[in-house]
Design a protein around this motif. Structure first.
Motif, PDB file in Angstrom:
ATOM      1  N   PHE A 154      38.933  47.087  58.083  1.00  0.00           N
ATOM      2  CA  PHE A 154      37.891  46.925  58.811  1.00  0.00           C
ATOM      3  C   PHE A 154      37.631  47.552  59.845  1.00  0.00           C
ATOM      4  O   PHE A 154      36.345  48.038  60.373  1.00  0.00           O
ATOM      5  N   VAL A 155      38.866  48.039  60.836  1.00  0.00           N
ATOM      6  CA  VAL A 155      38.284  48.896  61.871  1.00  0.00           C
ATOM      7  C   VAL A 155      37.799  50.144  61.198  1.00  0.00           C
ATOM      8  O   VAL A 155      36.681  50.858  62.236  1.00  0.00           O
ATOM      9  N   LEU A 156      38.140  50.746  60.244  1.00  0.00           N
ATOM     10  CA  LEU A 156      37.657  51.944  59.708  1.00  0.00           C
ATOM     11  C   LEU A 156      36.437  51.811  59.320  1.00  0.00           C
ATOM     12  O   LEU A 156      35.325  52.638  59.515  1.00  0.00           O
ATOM     13  N   THR A 157      36.018  50.825  58.276  1.00  0.00           N
ATOM     14  CA  THR A 157      34.595  50.943  57.770  1.00  0.00           C
ATOM     15  C   THR A 157      33.342  50.509  58.870  1.00  0.00           C
ATOM     16  O   THR A 157      32.427  50.860  58.696  1.00  0.00           O
ATOM     17  N   THR A 158      34.036  49.491  59.675  1.00  0.00           N
ATOM     18  CA  THR A 158      32.940  49.217  60.714  1.00  0.00           C
ATOM     19  C   THR A 158      32.699  50.500  61.775  1.00  0.00           C
ATOM     20  O   THR A 158      31.608  50.797  62.222  1.00  0.00           O
ATOM     21  N   ALA A 169      30.750  49.532  66.713  1.00  0.00           N
ATOM     22  CA  ALA A 169      31.664  49.229  65.589  1.00  0.00           C
ATOM     23  C   ALA A 169      31.855  47.727  65.941  1.00  0.00           C
ATOM     24  O   ALA A 169      31.925  46.728  65.007  1.00  0.00           O
ATOM     25  N   THR A 170      32.019  47.269  67.238  1.00  0.00           N
ATOM     26  CA  THR A 170      32.251  45.889  67.567  1.00  0.00           C
ATOM     27  C   THR A 170      31.021  45.075  67.808  1.00  0.00           C
ATOM     28  O   THR A 170      31.074  43.793  67.855  1.00  0.00           O
ATOM     29  N   ALA A 180      29.149  42.797  54.471  1.00  0.00           N
ATOM     30  CA  ALA A 180      28.407  42.716  53.088  1.00  0.00           C
ATOM     31  C   ALA A 180      28.496  43.973  52.320  1.00  0.00           C
ATOM     32  O   ALA A 180      28.519  44.044  50.902  1.00  0.00           O
ATOM     33  N   LEU A 181      28.866  45.286  52.831  1.00  0.00           N
ATOM     34  CA  LEU A 181      29.100  46.561  52.096  1.00  0.00           C
ATOM     35  C   LEU A 181      30.338  46.468  51.486  1.00  0.00           C
ATOM     36  O   LEU A 181      30.548  46.730  50.338  1.00  0.00           O
ATOM     37  N   ASP A 182      31.528  46.061  52.390  1.00  0.00           N
ATOM     38  CA  ASP A 182      32.815  46.205  52.062  1.00  0.00           C
ATOM     39  C   ASP A 182      33.103  45.157  50.832  1.00  0.00           C
ATOM     40  O   ASP A 182      33.935  45.386  49.944  1.00  0.00           O
ATOM     41  N   SER A 183      32.228  43.836  50.687  1.00  0.00           N
ATOM     42  CA  SER A 183      32.730  42.986  49.997  1.00  0.00           C
ATOM     43  C   SER A 183      32.019  43.090  48.361  1.00  0.00           C
ATOM     44  O   SER A 183      32.234  42.280  47.330  1.00  0.00           O
TER      45      SER A 183
END
Length: 238
Positions: A154-158, A169-170, A180-183
């Motif tokens: 999540f740190v990477l994708t954000t 990113a925060t 939404a994209l990751d899931s």
């Protein structure tokens, strides 16, 4: 915390084999009956060991469950580590282009799709993970998965989505977009039965996974470049 010891007789290799057999049996029974429904006695019987042997390796039922989670995390990183490290190297470069960032995200998505197909794909694995996602395991299990996989990803994708949108990113919006994209890929795995029926498929194997991944890659590419265009349009108005 569960101990990780070789068997008293037969040496380290035999101890590891016994431990692996207990984990496999536990995955089946936890998948079928849930954490509350599977007893240590049943797990020991399924694994072909006595109850004291299970306690020797894992202390208690929660220790066995957490060992199942650790096994899943280990399998996951065997598939994901290379592409995650490559994407982290890209995001570490302040001069990384939008194209490089988009490509990194798409490679992550593609590898995750491959992982979901190539990871243990038996009924008991699916049932075990479905129960865990529903929060039916011990509280420590979520923390184990979150610390073992989710946080780094999540740190990477954000960070990638933040750079492409021009937002931190925060930022809450960045995080919502990222979730939404990751899931997308995982949603097809979780909704396996619905997907098979809705698409009139006979099963859900490698070919079907590849077709889903191709469509999602095209869709994600369009979405990411759309976010870049939105960012650039907003910047031009300042």
């Amino acid at each position: 915390m569960a101990r990780h010891k070789p068997a008293a007789e037969g040496g380290y290799q035999r101890g590891e084999e016994t431990r692996a057999r207990i984990i496999d049996a536990a995955l089946r029974l936890f998948g079928e009956h849930g954490f509350d429904g599977a007893s240590t006695r049943d797990i020991a019987r399924e694994a072909g060991v006595n109850a004291p042997a299970l306690q020797y390796y894992f202390d208690n039922k929660e220790g066995v469950y957490l060992a199942c989670i650790d096994h899943f995390v280990e399998v996951a990183w065997g598939q994901l580590d290379e592409v995650v490290s490559a994407a982290e190297a890209v995001i570490a470069r302040p001069d990384a282009t939008d194209a490089a960032l988009v490509d990194s995200y798409l490679q992550l998505q593609a590898r995750f799709a491959t992982f979901l197909y190539e990871c243990p794909d038996t009924d008991h694995w699916r049932q075990f993970m479905a129960r865990e996602r529903a929060g039916l395991g011990p509280p420590a299990a979520f923390e184990r998965i979150d610390a073992g996989i989710n946080r780094r990803l999540f740190v990477l994708t954000t960070a990638i989505i933040g750079r492409l949108t021009g937002r931190p990113a925060t930022d809450e919006t960045t995080r919502i977009r990222t979730i939404a994209l990751d899931s997308q890929i995982a949603a097809f795995k979780v909704m396996r039965r619905h997907v098979v029926k809705a698409l009139n498929w006979e099963g859900f194997g490698e070919s079907e996974t590849e077709r889903i991944a191709k469509v999602l890659q095209d869709q994600t590419r369009t979405l990411l470049w759309g976010l870049v265009a939105q960012r650039d349009a907003a910047s031009s108005q300042i």
